[in-house]
Scaffold this active site. Sequence first.
Site, mmCIF file in Angstrom:
data_model
loop_
_atom_site.group_PDB
_atom_site.id
_atom_site.type_symbol
_atom_site.label_atom_id
_atom_site.label_comp_id
_atom_site.label_asym_id
_atom_site.label_seq_id
_atom_site.Cartn_x
_atom_site.Cartn_y
_atom_site.Cartn_z
ATOM 1 N N LYS A 270 -6.636 47.197 62.573
ATOM 2 C CA LYS A 270 -7.498 46.001 62.580
ATOM 3 C C LYS A 270 -8.951 46.443 62.718
ATOM 4 O O LYS A 270 -9.237 47.447 63.381
ATOM 5 C CB LYS A 270 -7.065 45.136 63.775
ATOM 6 C CG LYS A 270 -7.692 43.764 63.887
ATOM 7 C CD LYS A 270 -7.048 43.004 65.062
ATOM 8 C CE LYS A 270 -7.619 41.619 65.269
ATOM 9 N NZ LYS A 270 -6.933 40.882 66.353
ATOM 10 N N SER B 128 -5.383 36.285 65.070
ATOM 11 C CA SER B 128 -6.504 36.834 64.340
ATOM 12 C C SER B 128 -6.187 38.123 63.572
ATOM 13 O O SER B 128 -6.953 38.513 62.698
ATOM 14 C CB SER B 128 -7.667 37.109 65.303
ATOM 15 O OG SER B 128 -7.291 38.070 66.282
ATOM 16 N N SER C 33 -2.689 36.873 69.123
ATOM 17 C CA SER C 33 -3.164 37.337 67.815
ATOM 18 C C SER C 33 -2.313 38.364 67.095
ATOM 19 O O SER C 33 -2.532 38.622 65.921
ATOM 20 C CB SER C 33 -4.573 37.902 67.953
ATOM 21 O OG SER C 33 -5.487 36.864 67.811
HETATM 22 N N1 GLN Z 1 -5.764 32.162 68.585
HETATM 23 C C1 GLN Z 1 -6.341 32.563 69.826
HETATM 24 C C2 GLN Z 1 -7.831 32.305 69.776
HETATM 25 O O1 GLN Z 1 -8.219 31.578 68.951
HETATM 26 C C3 GLN Z 1 -5.998 33.970 70.115
HETATM 27 C C4 GLN Z 1 -6.925 35.001 69.582
HETATM 28 C C5 GLN Z 1 -6.510 36.409 69.967
HETATM 29 O O2 GLN Z 1 -5.448 36.663 70.526
HETATM 30 N N2 GLN Z 1 -7.403 37.352 69.691
HETATM 31 O O3 GLN Z 1 -8.626 32.776 70.517
#
Ligand code: GLN
Length: 486
Positions: A74, A149, A173
């Site tokens: 990532k 994400s 994420s």
């Molecule tokens: N969907 C969550 C957010 O919007 C989680 C994001 C993550 O785990 N980096 O922050």
Amino acid sequence: MTKWMNKPISELHDALVRKIVTPSELLEDCIQGIQEDKCNCFEATAFDEARKTAQSIKEVGPEDYLRGIPFLAKDNFSTKGIETTASSDILNGYVPLYDATVIAKLKRAGMILVAKTTMDELAMGGTGTTGHKGVTTNPYEHERIVGGSSCGSAAAIAQGIAPLALGSDTGDSVRKPASLSATVGFKCTWGRISRYGLFPFATSMDAVGFFTRNVLDSSHVLSVLSGHDRMDMSSSYRKKEKYESYVEKRKTLHRIGYFKAVMDGISDPVIRKSYVELLEKLKKRGYEVVEYDYPEKLLDALYPTYMILSCAESTSNNANLDGIRFGPKAEGESETYSDYMRKARTKGFSDLIKRRFVIGSFSLLSANQEEMFNRAQKARRLIVNEMNRFFDAVDYLLVPASYSKPKRIDSLSTAWSTKPDFLDNILTLGNFGGYPSLTLPLDFEDTLPFGVNITGRIFEDGYVMGLGKEIEDLTGLKDIVFKEGK
Ligand code: GLN
């Protein structure tokens, strides 16, 4: 050319040891996959360096489980010499001078970094649509999200481009996109893996995670990545373990819990049926399956608590992004540093990020701190206390990892939901308490996958993997790769 990259690490390793294939051949297959990517998974590539490394590997021994195998990361992991932007314009042109510890460890184990993957900007978001390279789609249906994400990592593994991709997990994420892409997504216990070189989002919840095709691969990667790092003072001193032994010997604990409110709340009949059937099968295998009445009031608190704490932490963690050494230059004359910074940040961040920083700053203002930030901290404590009570009685929490088909991209709205569904946020429990948590494929609805998620006590990462293997055997779903026309 034989297609290799749709196979799990275990098979590739075997082929390397038996000299059926060379690291260079594996790499070329990976590069071809990247060039033919249909989902918009990539930020940057490192083909030249990767080719050099592949050529230098002459021998792969039976103990070198990861040697000679390509991997992806990532774009929020620092990679020496490779532009790293976290899919944000504000980091355009930033080329780290060092590798994140996890990158260095995988390289030391002989793995070959081939490319960086797209993400929701700065890891904030869950749709895979907010990065500066645009939408990353779901290979199973391009009109739908793959989730975020860590969208690029998930979609790349699902397409059969590499057998391992690193991700990060602050709320869900890794584990949410894994569910939507029929891959295995793991987030370690907070502090089990060093985060040195991972761009911080919400430090008290951030954990390194990764996507693989099966649980055994995941356990091998964890064995290599775990351990204390003097560059990350939050990394644990706990003894390293051979996590693969939990998978190979299927070492598990006995009591599996589900939440009554979750069971009552699943409205998708296909997901419900598969989940209930899985619990039944586990009962037949001799597990005790326990219903637990986790208070709905606390489940409803997950989203606001997560939003306030994660926005507050990310606001301060990202305060260093001032647009001076990299990122878009502020236009016109600036009188002061803060004037310049305001202009550069206005240009460099998308609306979603700005909105989160506004919430973060607002909740941290001294006038609001007691009412917002401190209250959210207290709510988190109650949520975690209740989870620890749960873990006094039960060894694992098992929940569906997604509750509907992946959303259609054209149905997404940027408006904040005023009545969020706790099911959409249930995986944040894993981050509030720092628990190890694993998502693996459960079934398909029409042609679209959904997963199941296992969460265990802190530092019981091995037992989580052990149960993962048990479930993998029960569902028979492993080493899945999206195939056109299927
Ligand atoms: N969907 C969550 C957010 O919007 C989680 C994001 C993550 O785990 N980096 O922050």
